[in-house]
Design an enzyme around this catalytic site. Structure first.
Site, PDB file in Angstrom:
ATOM      1  N   LYS A   1     -10.938  -0.984  10.255  1.00  0.00           N
ATOM      2  CA  LYS A   1     -11.008  -2.036   9.558  1.00  0.00           C
ATOM      3  C   LYS A   1     -11.556  -3.364  10.265  1.00  0.00           C
ATOM      4  O   LYS A   1     -11.598  -4.575   9.804  1.00  0.00           O
ATOM      5  CB  LYS A   1      -9.589  -2.549   8.863  1.00  0.00           C
ATOM      6  CG  LYS A   1      -9.527  -1.433   7.506  1.00  0.00           C
ATOM      7  CD  LYS A   1      -8.348  -1.653   6.666  1.00  0.00           C
ATOM      8  CE  LYS A   1      -8.162  -0.369   5.900  1.00  0.00           C
ATOM      9  NZ  LYS A   1      -6.886  -0.309   5.140  1.00  0.00           N
TER      10      LYS A   1
ATOM     11  N   GLN B   1      -4.870  -5.152   6.978  1.00  0.00           N
ATOM     12  CA  GLN B   1      -5.763  -6.072   6.007  1.00  0.00           C
ATOM     13  C   GLN B   1      -5.893  -7.374   6.448  1.00  0.00           C
ATOM     14  O   GLN B   1      -6.997  -8.002   6.141  1.00  0.00           O
ATOM     15  CB  GLN B   1      -5.141  -6.075   4.416  1.00  0.00           C
ATOM     16  CG  GLN B   1      -6.155  -6.168   3.417  1.00  0.00           C
ATOM     17  CD  GLN B   1      -7.216  -5.023   3.376  1.00  0.00           C
ATOM     18  OE1 GLN B   1      -8.327  -5.376   3.724  1.00  0.00           O
ATOM     19  NE2 GLN B   1      -6.719  -3.854   3.448  1.00  0.00           N
TER      20      GLN B   1
ATOM     21  N   CYS C   1      -4.602   2.459  -3.862  1.00  0.00           N
ATOM     22  CA  CYS C   1      -3.356   2.945  -3.019  1.00  0.00           C
ATOM     23  C   CYS C   1      -2.195   1.961  -3.314  1.00  0.00           C
ATOM     24  O   CYS C   1      -1.157   1.828  -2.277  1.00  0.00           O
ATOM     25  CB  CYS C   1      -3.369   3.142  -1.696  1.00  0.00           C
ATOM     26  SG  CYS C   1      -4.693   4.421  -1.133  1.00  0.00           S
TER      27      CYS C   1
ATOM     28  N   HIS D   1       0.802  -1.191   0.087  1.00  0.00           N
ATOM     29  CA  HIS D   1       0.002   0.000   0.006  1.00  0.00           C
ATOM     30  C   HIS D   1       1.012   1.238   0.136  1.00  0.00           C
ATOM     31  O   HIS D   1       2.183   1.134   0.404  1.00  0.00           O
ATOM     32  CB  HIS D   1      -0.735   0.008   1.198  1.00  0.00           C
ATOM     33  CG  HIS D   1      -1.699   0.842   1.544  1.00  0.00           C
ATOM     34  ND1 HIS D   1      -1.633   2.246   1.911  1.00  0.00           N
ATOM     35  CD2 HIS D   1      -3.186   0.731   1.385  1.00  0.00           C
ATOM     36  CE1 HIS D   1      -2.976   2.759   2.015  1.00  0.00           C
ATOM     37  NE2 HIS D   1      -3.947   1.986   1.761  1.00  0.00           N
TER      38      HIS D   1
ATOM     39  N   ASP E   1       2.630  -4.983   8.271  1.00  0.00           N
ATOM     40  CA  ASP E   1       1.255  -4.171   8.320  1.00  0.00           C
ATOM     41  C   ASP E   1       0.177  -5.021   8.258  1.00  0.00           C
ATOM     42  O   ASP E   1       0.242  -6.055   7.292  1.00  0.00           O
ATOM     43  CB  ASP E   1       1.332  -3.386   7.009  1.00  0.00           C
ATOM     44  CG  ASP E   1       0.055  -2.829   6.434  1.00  0.00           C
ATOM     45  OD1 ASP E   1      -0.883  -2.952   7.389  1.00  0.00           O
ATOM     46  OD2 ASP E   1      -0.055  -2.141   5.739  1.00  0.00           O
TER      47      ASP E   1
HETATM   48  C1  LIG Z   1      -6.034   0.449   4.851  1.00  0.00           C
HETATM   49  C2  LIG Z   1      -4.390   0.012   4.555  1.00  0.00           C
HETATM   50  C3  LIG Z   1      -3.519   0.720   5.209  1.00  0.00           C
HETATM   51  C4  LIG Z   1      -3.616   2.168   5.694  1.00  0.00           C
HETATM   52  O1  LIG Z   1      -4.626   2.217   6.773  1.00  0.00           O
HETATM   53  P1  LIG Z   1      -5.026   3.640   7.524  1.00  0.00           P
HETATM   54  O2  LIG Z   1      -6.021   3.313   8.541  1.00  0.00           O
HETATM   55  O3  LIG Z   1      -5.606   4.384   6.284  1.00  0.00           O
HETATM   56  O4  LIG Z   1      -3.876   4.482   8.141  1.00  0.00           O
HETATM   57  C5  LIG Z   1      -2.465   0.543   5.292  1.00  0.00           C
HETATM   58  N1  LIG Z   1      -2.026  -0.698   4.671  1.00  0.00           N
HETATM   59  C6  LIG Z   1      -3.045  -1.704   4.338  1.00  0.00           C
HETATM   60  C7  LIG Z   1      -2.614  -3.118   3.741  1.00  0.00           C
HETATM   61  C8  LIG Z   1      -4.297  -1.231   4.124  1.00  0.00           C
HETATM   62  O5  LIG Z   1      -5.168  -2.069   3.850  1.00  0.00           O
END
Ligand SMILES: *Cc1c(COP(=O)(O)O)cnc(C)c1O
Length: 404
Positions: free
Chosen positions: A224, A201, A362, A121, A198
């Site tokens: 999320k 997701q 993104c 992302h 990260d």
């Molecule tokens: C949504 C997302 C982000 C960003 O999250 P924010 O809540 O906008 O800071 C980063 N990495 C992944 C894989 C995402 O799905």
């Protein structure tokens, strides 16, 4: 098994109409919807005990502080962190990543290497580029194959004693690929590099165990996982959080910080300058409680059913091409209709009450890899149904007819 109609009744938004059609919400990878028990927690906070925390001796402040710290423990338990102070409240995944990237400014030197993946992302690419500019470190990228899987042989070759940090997402938001993070972590540790995962997701679908993973940093966003926007978390191993300088106070100043000259507040407060999103933090805890009550095993197996069903139904449409067909993937489907711009399809689907995402998600490097401007992405949550997938399939057929 999930009682999906009972679950759906928890989400007020799911019974609304969009363009005079029942809402079909398939944009869960961008943000999830919020169930009534979490909404109730937010209302309760502002109705009954709104106060600043960690400062007042008065009752409201004590109550707010207690609830906020209980939420931190809920998050600790959920991720199986060893200590509650290894959980830092942030404004979300992006903030968490920037916090770590800034901290590493003080730890990296010229020609050190950072490895990221081709599946990232933007919020996972830009902070590392900025870090490299500041420090002279070099960014290396683990490439992907056509199925949307990372190529591990190349990763093995990229690793060396120059590697200081490896950064990958647990699950790709654009394609749904579940990355082999256990392997990635083990290999990085073998050359002495730290790993940041990260989990933005993955957290809606799986319950990560940070100790079992032996990961150094793990980050996520509340919005999320059925929580509110503007709040998230950073898990960091205690030893790393002690090593990193504080983030807030200004980027310029942080570059000058050295460990010898500076003293900080104890963890976690060292990284929590200013009044935080108190209500959001408490609601984040409530959202994890809600999802744990349903059970992540139940969620994953139901969502896999939805994924299999949607894949099967959509593949009956001629000229429909899937992007991201990894062996291990979660309930995200990225696709295009031959010769039709994804935006046009999204617009027609919206007229039918169906919320999907169109564009580069993104993750422009992934789109460049496939030489496409973007995709249509339908992402499913545990409150979605096969009937809604039928509505999507009919909608895509209709869009195809209208646009070709
Ligand atoms: C949504 C997302 C982000 C960003 O999250 P924010 O809540 O906008 O800071 C980063 N990495 C992944 C894989 C995402 O799905």
């Amino acid at each position: 098994m999930l009682d999906v109609s009972k679950i759906r009744a928890d989400f007020p938004i799911l019974s609304r109409q969009v363009n005079n059609k029942p809402l079909v919400y398939f944009d869960n990878a961008a943000t999830s919807q919020t169930p009534q028990p979490v909404i109730d927690v937010i209302v309760d906070y502002y109705s009954n005990y709104n106060a600043n925390i960690h400062r007042g001796v008065h009752t409201l402040s004590q109550e707010a502080t207690d609830k906020y710290e209980i939420a931190r423990q809920t998050i600790q338990t959920h991720f199986n962190a060893k200590h509650a102070h290894e959980i830092i409240f942030t404004s979300g995944t992006t903030h968490s990543i920037n916090l770590v990237a800034n901290g590493f400014s003080a730890l990296l030197k010229k020609e050190d290497e950072i490895i990221v993946s081709a599946l990232e992302h933007h919020s996972n690419i830009v902070p590392w580029q900025m870090l490299c500019e500041r420090t002279g470190a070099v960014l290396k990228v683990i490439p992907m194959n056509l199925e949307g899987e990372l190529i591990m042989e190349t990763y093995d070759n990229l690793l060396s004693d120059k590697t200081k940090l490896v950064f990958v997402n647990h699950i790709s938001n654009a394609l749904g690929t579940i990355n082999p993070i256990e392997y990635i972590i083990k290999k990085a540790h073998a050359v002495g590099a730290a790993v940041l995962i990260d989990g933005a997701q993955s957290c809606p679908h799986i319950k990560p165990d940070v100790q079992a993973l032996d990961v150094d940093f793990y980050v996520a966003s509340a919005h999320k996982v059925c929580g509110p926007t503007g709040v998230g978390m950073l898990y960091g191993k205690e030893e790393w959080l002690k090593k990193l300088p504080p983030y807030q106070g200004g980027g310029e100043m942080i570059a000058e910080v050295t460990f010898e000259k500076t003293t900080y507040a104890d963890l976690p407060h060292k990284f929590e300058a200013g009044t935080p999103n108190i209500c959001g933090g408490i609601a984040f805890g409530a959202a994890l409680d809600y999802m744990n009550n349903i059970g992540f095993d139940n969620i994953a197996s139901y969502e896999n059913e939805l994924l299999a069903y949607a894949t099967e139904q959509l593949s009956t449409i001629e000229g429909l091409k899937f992007y991201g067909t990894a062996k291990h993937k979660t309930s995200v489907i990225s696709f295009n209709l031959e010769g039709i711009h994804p935006y046009d399809v999204g617009t027609i689907l919206d007229k039918l009450g169906i919320a999907v995402r169109t564009g580069h998600h993104c993750a422009q490097p992934i789109m460049d890899f496939y030489c496409i401007p973007g995709t249509i992405r339908a992402s499913f949550a545990f409150y979605n149904t096969k009937e809604e997938i039928d509505v999507l399939v009919e909608g895509v057929k209709k869009a195809k007819m209208m646009l070709s």
